[in-house]
Design a protein around this motif. Structure first.
Motif, PDB file in Angstrom:
ATOM      1  N   GLY B 234       0.828  -1.197   0.000  1.00 26.62           N
ATOM      2  CA  GLY B 234       0.000   0.000   0.000  1.00 26.62           C
ATOM      3  C   GLY B 234       0.864   1.250   0.000  1.00 26.62           C
ATOM      4  O   GLY B 234       2.059   1.199   0.283  1.00 26.62           O
ATOM      5  N   LYS B 235       0.239   2.373  -0.366  1.00 30.12           N
ATOM      6  CA  LYS B 235       0.957   3.653  -0.286  1.00 30.12           C
ATOM      7  C   LYS B 235       0.669   4.268   1.074  1.00 30.12           C
ATOM      8  O   LYS B 235      -0.492   4.471   1.432  1.00 30.12           O
ATOM      9  CB  LYS B 235       0.498   4.585  -1.406  1.00 30.12           C
ATOM     10  CG  LYS B 235       1.066   4.177  -2.752  1.00 30.12           C
ATOM     11  CD  LYS B 235       0.818   5.223  -3.813  1.00 30.12           C
ATOM     12  CE  LYS B 235       1.504   4.798  -5.116  1.00 30.12           C
ATOM     13  NZ  LYS B 235       1.106   5.631  -6.252  1.00 30.12           N
ATOM     14  N   MET B 243     -11.709   6.148   1.645  1.00 25.05           N
ATOM     15  CA  MET B 243     -11.827   4.748   2.077  1.00 25.05           C
ATOM     16  C   MET B 243     -12.852   3.952   1.275  1.00 25.05           C
ATOM     17  O   MET B 243     -13.000   2.755   1.480  1.00 25.05           O
ATOM     18  CB  MET B 243     -12.150   4.675   3.571  1.00 25.05           C
ATOM     19  CG  MET B 243     -10.930   5.005   4.432  1.00 25.05           C
ATOM     20  SD  MET B 243     -11.279   4.951   6.207  1.00 25.05           S
ATOM     21  CE  MET B 243     -11.496   3.194   6.482  1.00 25.05           C
ATOM     22  N   THR B 244     -13.544   4.621   0.344  1.00 26.75           N
ATOM     23  CA  THR B 244     -14.468   3.865  -0.513  1.00 26.75           C
ATOM     24  C   THR B 244     -13.756   3.347  -1.755  1.00 26.75           C
ATOM     25  O   THR B 244     -14.350   2.658  -2.572  1.00 26.75           O
ATOM     26  CB  THR B 244     -15.653   4.740  -0.983  1.00 26.75           C
ATOM     27  OG1 THR B 244     -15.174   5.702  -1.935  1.00 26.75           O
ATOM     28  CG2 THR B 244     -16.309   5.455   0.187  1.00 26.75           C
ATOM     29  N   SER B 245     -12.477   3.696  -1.885  1.00 24.00           N
ATOM     30  CA  SER B 245     -11.737   3.368  -3.099  1.00 24.00           C
ATOM     31  C   SER B 245     -10.434   2.680  -2.711  1.00 24.00           C
ATOM     32  O   SER B 245      -9.494   3.331  -2.301  1.00 24.00           O
ATOM     33  CB  SER B 245     -11.457   4.679  -3.858  1.00 24.00           C
ATOM     34  OG  SER B 245     -10.817   4.393  -5.063  1.00 24.00           O
ATOM     35  N   PRO B 246     -10.393   1.335  -2.766  1.00 22.34           N
ATOM     36  CA  PRO B 246      -9.205   0.606  -2.307  1.00 22.34           C
ATOM     37  C   PRO B 246      -8.022   0.798  -3.250  1.00 22.34           C
ATOM     38  O   PRO B 246      -7.880   0.077  -4.232  1.00 22.34           O
ATOM     39  CB  PRO B 246      -9.663  -0.845  -2.254  1.00 22.34           C
ATOM     40  CG  PRO B 246     -10.842  -0.930  -3.151  1.00 22.34           C
ATOM     41  CD  PRO B 246     -11.440   0.437  -3.269  1.00 22.34           C
ATOM     42  N   ARG B 251      -4.739  -0.016  -8.248  1.00 21.70           N
ATOM     43  CA  ARG B 251      -3.426   0.101  -8.867  1.00 21.70           C
ATOM     44  C   ARG B 251      -2.951  -1.267  -9.356  1.00 21.70           C
ATOM     45  O   ARG B 251      -2.453  -1.409 -10.475  1.00 21.70           O
ATOM     46  CB  ARG B 251      -2.476   0.666  -7.796  1.00 21.70           C
ATOM     47  CG  ARG B 251      -1.166   1.168  -8.235  1.00 21.70           C
ATOM     48  CD  ARG B 251      -0.620   2.190  -7.220  1.00 21.70           C
ATOM     49  NE  ARG B 251      -0.823   1.873  -5.820  1.00 21.70           N
ATOM     50  CZ  ARG B 251       0.027   1.162  -5.063  1.00 21.70           C
ATOM     51  NH1 ARG B 251       1.133   0.704  -5.566  1.00 21.70           N
ATOM     52  NH2 ARG B 251      -0.232   0.927  -3.785  1.00 21.70           N
ATOM     53  N   GLY B 252      -3.128  -2.276  -8.523  1.00 19.69           N
ATOM     54  CA  GLY B 252      -2.667  -3.620  -8.873  1.00 19.69           C
ATOM     55  C   GLY B 252      -3.438  -4.189 -10.060  1.00 19.69           C
ATOM     56  O   GLY B 252      -2.854  -4.805 -10.961  1.00 19.69           O
ATOM     57  N   GLU B 285     -15.794  -2.842  -8.020  1.00 22.15           N
ATOM     58  CA  GLU B 285     -15.471  -1.583  -8.687  1.00 22.15           C
ATOM     59  C   GLU B 285     -13.970  -1.478  -8.958  1.00 22.15           C
ATOM     60  O   GLU B 285     -13.552  -1.124 -10.053  1.00 22.15           O
ATOM     61  CB  GLU B 285     -15.962  -0.414  -7.822  1.00 22.15           C
ATOM     62  CG  GLU B 285     -17.476  -0.473  -7.622  1.00 22.15           C
ATOM     63  CD  GLU B 285     -18.006   0.535  -6.616  1.00 22.15           C
ATOM     64  OE1 GLU B 285     -17.226   1.357  -6.115  1.00 22.15           O
ATOM     65  OE2 GLU B 285     -19.226   0.490  -6.348  1.00 22.15           O
ATOM     66  N   ALA B 286     -13.173  -1.823  -7.953  1.00 20.40           N
ATOM     67  CA  ALA B 286     -11.725  -1.682  -8.087  1.00 20.40           C
ATOM     68  C   ALA B 286     -11.163  -2.633  -9.156  1.00 20.40           C
ATOM     69  O   ALA B 286     -10.179  -2.311  -9.820  1.00 20.40           O
ATOM     70  CB  ALA B 286     -11.047  -1.934  -6.751  1.00 20.40           C
TER      71      ALA B 286
END
Lengths: 93, 379
Positions: B234-235, B243-246, B251-252, B285-286
């Motif tokens: 993680g960054k 926090m709604t966007s992992p 990124r992965g 979503e992610a």
């Protein structure tokens, strides 16, 4: 990559980003407690508890202020004190 | 780098085995994978064993029971991503030509802690102030509900779907359906999350045998190709984070799809890290299975159930299959292998050609998650 650290004084007031009434945690925590993330104006997010508030009265992004509170107890039963937050009441300044 | 394939897969039913040692929980899963591959013990060149809380030398403790010793055994801790990390390390070694074959194990025995929330590192600042994993996910849930109008019913329906799939998986810890009303009536853990929104604590193990693609045919008529492997940390951020966007998964996934040359629309099924029900919605979503804010609709339309457009967690997922944390990464891969081979009976995703696994690990201040590993497989 400096090793010279300096202190940054943070505001005592911030906004409630999210919270949860926690009913399951390791021994030492007084259950239930309200866990929360609070965003401070210096772009710092801090985790702690919300104290002295009815959880049903909490609102997203509402202003909260820091105070010292007993959050739990350590292995030998001594109180663990740290910062916590409570909603800013009307008339507070 | 050369192509790599999975030629053997095995796992033991996840559950509670307090009377068994970690090694005794794991060796039957390893044996199953080795027998499935039809590989001679002496032909296994290296072993990568992932466990988060299993203690020192887990791989050696397990493999001595099977007489697989004297080879390089590498034990790996990376929280809930321990064995997905082990799989990636094994893949790198075989793809690079260091080894032609490798065994990957994931194992955990959580009953030794006597239940409750996962023990986290107390020197972490947030943990020292009472952070537990359910609370972290609960705060994500509350924020998502606020920003996107998600309801408690929507989150409960993830658990309903997971349990429905779990009924069809003989390796699942929970094999009984639940209703939305039962989920919402279960005891509160970290509001708005109830007990049935949380993965169970338990024990288990899973294993796979991998080898170079050119050697795969000598072991398996249906080798499963690894078409993408990704890991990130993680960054670290001290300030505002959505926090709604992992971020680590977003990124992965982007990196992985680019590497594999495919997109989310090409994925036929996925095993994702639904440690808590809200997480699965965020990951739809992610991972690109729907647009931001549309996760609840994708679920409600049945698209992520077996029979839908993109079945997610046909195994029952962590919520129903269980989450003995170090074993989860490999157990997800075992499910994808069985699905792509067409061995899954009632929960079979018909015609599945491409499968994805997604495994995160968290519990450290300042990170969305500490680690995330995503893999793509094809038959």
């Amino acid at each position: 990559m400096s090793e010279n650290m300096s202190s940054l004084k943070l505001s005592a007031e911030g906004n409630l980003y999210s919270w949860s009434v926690v009913h399951a945690a390791p021994k030492g925590w007084s259950l239930p407690f309200v866990a929360a993330y609070v965003d401070l104006p210096e772009d710092v997010r801090v985790f702690s508890h919300i104290v002295d508030a009815d959880p049903d009265s909490l609102k997203m992004d509402m202003p909260v202020k820091a105070q010292i509170a007993t959050l739990g107890h350590d292995e030998i039963g001594a109180p663990f004190e740290s910062y916590a937050f409570t909603p800013v009441q009307k008339g507070d300044s | 780098m050369r192509d790599v394939a999975i030629v053997g897969a095995g796992m033991v039913p996840f559950g509670k085995y307090p009377e068994k040692t970690l090694a005794d929980i794991a060796w039957p899963a390893v044996k199953q994978a080795v027998v499935d591959a039809g590989i001679k013990k002496a032909d296994i060149e290296a072993t990568y064993c992932g466990t988060a809380l299993g203690g020192m030398m887990a791989g050696q403790r397990i493999l001595k029971k099977l007489g697989i010793t004297g080879l390089p055994i590498i034990n790996i801790e990376n929280a809930c991503s321990s064995s997905s990390t082990a799989f990636r390390e094994a893949w790198i070694a075989v793809a690079a030509g260091v080894y032609d074959t490798a065994l990957v194990i994931g194992v955990e025995k959580l009953t030794k802690f006597g239940g409750g929330t996962l023990p986290l590192e107390k020197e972490d600042w947030e943990v020292s102030h009472g952070l537990v994993m359910p609370a972290l996910y609960a705060m994500r849930a509350r924020r998502y509900m606020h920003e996107y109008g998600l309801t408690e019913n929507d989150i409960a329906d993830i658990s309903v779907k997971a349990r429905k799939h779990g009924v069809w998986n003989e390796d699942a810890q929970f094999r009984k359906e639940v209703t939305r009303e039962e989920v919402l009536a279960s005891r509160p853990v970290a509001d708005p999350l109830k007990l049935f929104h949380c993965c169970p604590s338990g024990d288990g193990a899973a294993a796979v045998v991998i080898c170079s693609a050119e050697k795969a045919k000598q072991y398996s008529a249906t080798p499963i190709k690894v078409i993408g492997s990704e890991i990130n940390s993680g960054k670290y951020m001290t300030g505002y984070r959505d926090m709604t966007s992992p971020e680590i998964t977003l990124r992965g996934a982007k990196q992985l799809y680019e590497e594999a040359g495919i997109g989310p629309e090409d994925v036929d099924l996925a095993e994702v890290h639904d440690a808590f029900a809200i997480a699965e919605l965020l990951y739809y979503e992610a991972l690109g299975f729907c647009a931001k804010g549309d996760a609840a609709k994708l679920l409600a339309d049945g698209e992520t159930s077996v029979g839908g457009k993109i079945p997610v967690n046909p195994s029952g997922g962590l919520l129903s299959k269980g989450h003995p944390i170090g074993s989860t990464g490999v157990a997800q891969i075992v499910e994808i292998v069985r699905q792509l081979r067409g061995q899954c009976g009632q929960r079979q995703v018909e015609g599945a050609k491409v499968g994805l696994t997604h495994c995160t690990g968290g519990g450290v201040s300042g990170f969305d998650h500490g680690v995330c590993s995503i893999h793509l497989f094809a038959r």
